[in-house]
Motif scaffolding. Sequence first.
Motif, PDB file in Angstrom:
ATOM      1  N   ARG A   2      -4.010  -6.759   1.500  1.00 46.06           N
ATOM      2  CA  ARG A   2      -3.007  -5.701   1.647  1.00 46.06           C
ATOM      3  C   ARG A   2      -1.817  -5.960   0.736  1.00 46.06           C
ATOM      4  O   ARG A   2      -1.269  -5.045   0.127  1.00 46.06           O
ATOM      5  CB  ARG A   2      -2.573  -5.604   3.103  1.00 46.06           C
ATOM      6  N   THR A   3      -1.434  -7.239   0.627  1.00 48.92           N
ATOM      7  CA  THR A   3      -0.312  -7.612  -0.238  1.00 48.92           C
ATOM      8  C   THR A   3      -0.598  -7.222  -1.680  1.00 48.92           C
ATOM      9  O   THR A   3       0.283  -6.728  -2.377  1.00 48.92           O
ATOM     10  CB  THR A   3      -0.039  -9.131  -0.140  1.00 48.92           C
ATOM     11  N   LEU A   6      -0.080  -3.494  -2.014  1.00 43.76           N
ATOM     12  CA  LEU A   6       1.350  -3.174  -2.030  1.00 43.76           C
ATOM     13  C   LEU A   6       1.938  -3.509  -3.402  1.00 43.76           C
ATOM     14  O   LEU A   6       2.678  -2.716  -3.985  1.00 43.76           O
ATOM     15  CB  LEU A   6       2.091  -3.952  -0.935  1.00 43.76           C
ATOM     16  N   LEU A  25       9.663  -3.729  -2.100  1.00 48.99           N
ATOM     17  CA  LEU A  25       9.437  -3.208  -0.756  1.00 48.99           C
ATOM     18  C   LEU A  25       9.969  -4.255   0.215  1.00 48.99           C
ATOM     19  O   LEU A  25       9.577  -5.422   0.159  1.00 48.99           O
ATOM     20  CB  LEU A  25       7.947  -2.958  -0.514  1.00 48.99           C
ATOM     21  N   SER A  27      11.366  -5.202   4.296  1.00 46.83           N
ATOM     22  CA  SER A  27      11.333  -4.820   5.710  1.00 46.83           C
ATOM     23  C   SER A  27      12.735  -4.392   6.127  1.00 46.83           C
ATOM     24  O   SER A  27      13.722  -4.786   5.507  1.00 46.83           O
ATOM     25  CB  SER A  27      10.852  -5.987   6.576  1.00 46.83           C
ATOM     26  N   ILE A  33       8.751  -7.853   1.259  1.00 47.84           N
ATOM     27  CA  ILE A  33       7.331  -7.683   1.561  1.00 47.84           C
ATOM     28  C   ILE A  33       6.525  -7.819   0.272  1.00 47.84           C
ATOM     29  O   ILE A  33       5.526  -8.522   0.205  1.00 47.84           O
ATOM     30  CB  ILE A  33       7.069  -6.309   2.231  1.00 47.84           C
ATOM     31  N   GLU A  89       9.433   1.016   9.067  1.00 49.60           N
ATOM     32  CA  GLU A  89       9.629  -0.433   9.052  1.00 49.60           C
ATOM     33  C   GLU A  89      10.048  -1.006   7.700  1.00 49.60           C
ATOM     34  O   GLU A  89      10.222  -2.213   7.577  1.00 49.60           O
ATOM     35  CB  GLU A  89       8.322  -1.127   9.479  1.00 49.60           C
ATOM     36  N   ALA A  90      10.166  -0.149   6.649  1.00 46.77           N
ATOM     37  CA  ALA A  90      10.413  -0.714   5.322  1.00 46.77           C
ATOM     38  C   ALA A  90      11.306   0.167   4.459  1.00 46.77           C
ATOM     39  O   ALA A  90      11.455   1.361   4.701  1.00 46.77           O
ATOM     40  CB  ALA A  90       9.081  -0.955   4.610  1.00 46.77           C
ATOM     41  N   LEU A 116       3.012   3.491   0.085  1.00 45.61           N
ATOM     42  CA  LEU A 116       3.350   2.193   0.672  1.00 45.61           C
ATOM     43  C   LEU A 116       3.379   2.261   2.190  1.00 45.61           C
ATOM     44  O   LEU A 116       2.901   1.346   2.869  1.00 45.61           O
ATOM     45  CB  LEU A 116       4.703   1.718   0.126  1.00 45.61           C
ATOM     46  N   SER A 117       3.907   3.352   2.722  1.00 45.49           N
ATOM     47  CA  SER A 117       3.990   3.541   4.169  1.00 45.49           C
ATOM     48  C   SER A 117       2.590   3.516   4.789  1.00 45.49           C
ATOM     49  O   SER A 117       2.368   2.902   5.833  1.00 45.49           O
ATOM     50  CB  SER A 117       4.696   4.861   4.469  1.00 45.49           C
ATOM     51  N   LEU A 120       1.239  -0.031   4.911  1.00 42.01           N
ATOM     52  CA  LEU A 120       1.843  -0.866   5.954  1.00 42.01           C
ATOM     53  C   LEU A 120       1.238  -0.495   7.289  1.00 42.01           C
ATOM     54  O   LEU A 120       1.172  -1.175   8.208  1.00 42.01           O
ATOM     55  CB  LEU A 120       3.366  -0.661   5.987  1.00 42.01           C
TER      56      LEU A 120
END
Length: 120
Positions: A2-3, A6, A25, A27, A33, A89-90, A116-117, A120
């Motif tokens: 996932r990283t 992103l 990005l 938090s 992140i 959250e970000a 991005l949302s 996450l």
Amino acid sequence: MRTDMLQQALEDLNGSTADIEASALISTDGLMIASALPNGMDEDRIGAMSAALLSLGERTAKELARGGLERVLVQGERGYVIMSAAGPEAVLTVLAKSNAKLGLIFLDIKRAAETLSKLL
């Protein structure tokens, strides 16, 4: 995994126009992140400032009856810092050149924030 996704989304945003110099990005509590920042930038400080400014922007928009916050824009002599929520959250923080076409950048940021949302 996932990283990596992103990170790739941030690199795609940076590559979408020559006007965008960097992105990160963060938090909502100020932790980095993922980032596509130039070497030498302090990620911890950028994270803390971005989270604080977005929070202040949200409160300001609410108190002054401007509706939901869309973005926080800081304009300096050498360019812009643009912060936008990427989900609840970000924060997506973008550095843009001083001669940037903001309308196009806002569109790119909005698209990237949505991508991005979802990640996450």
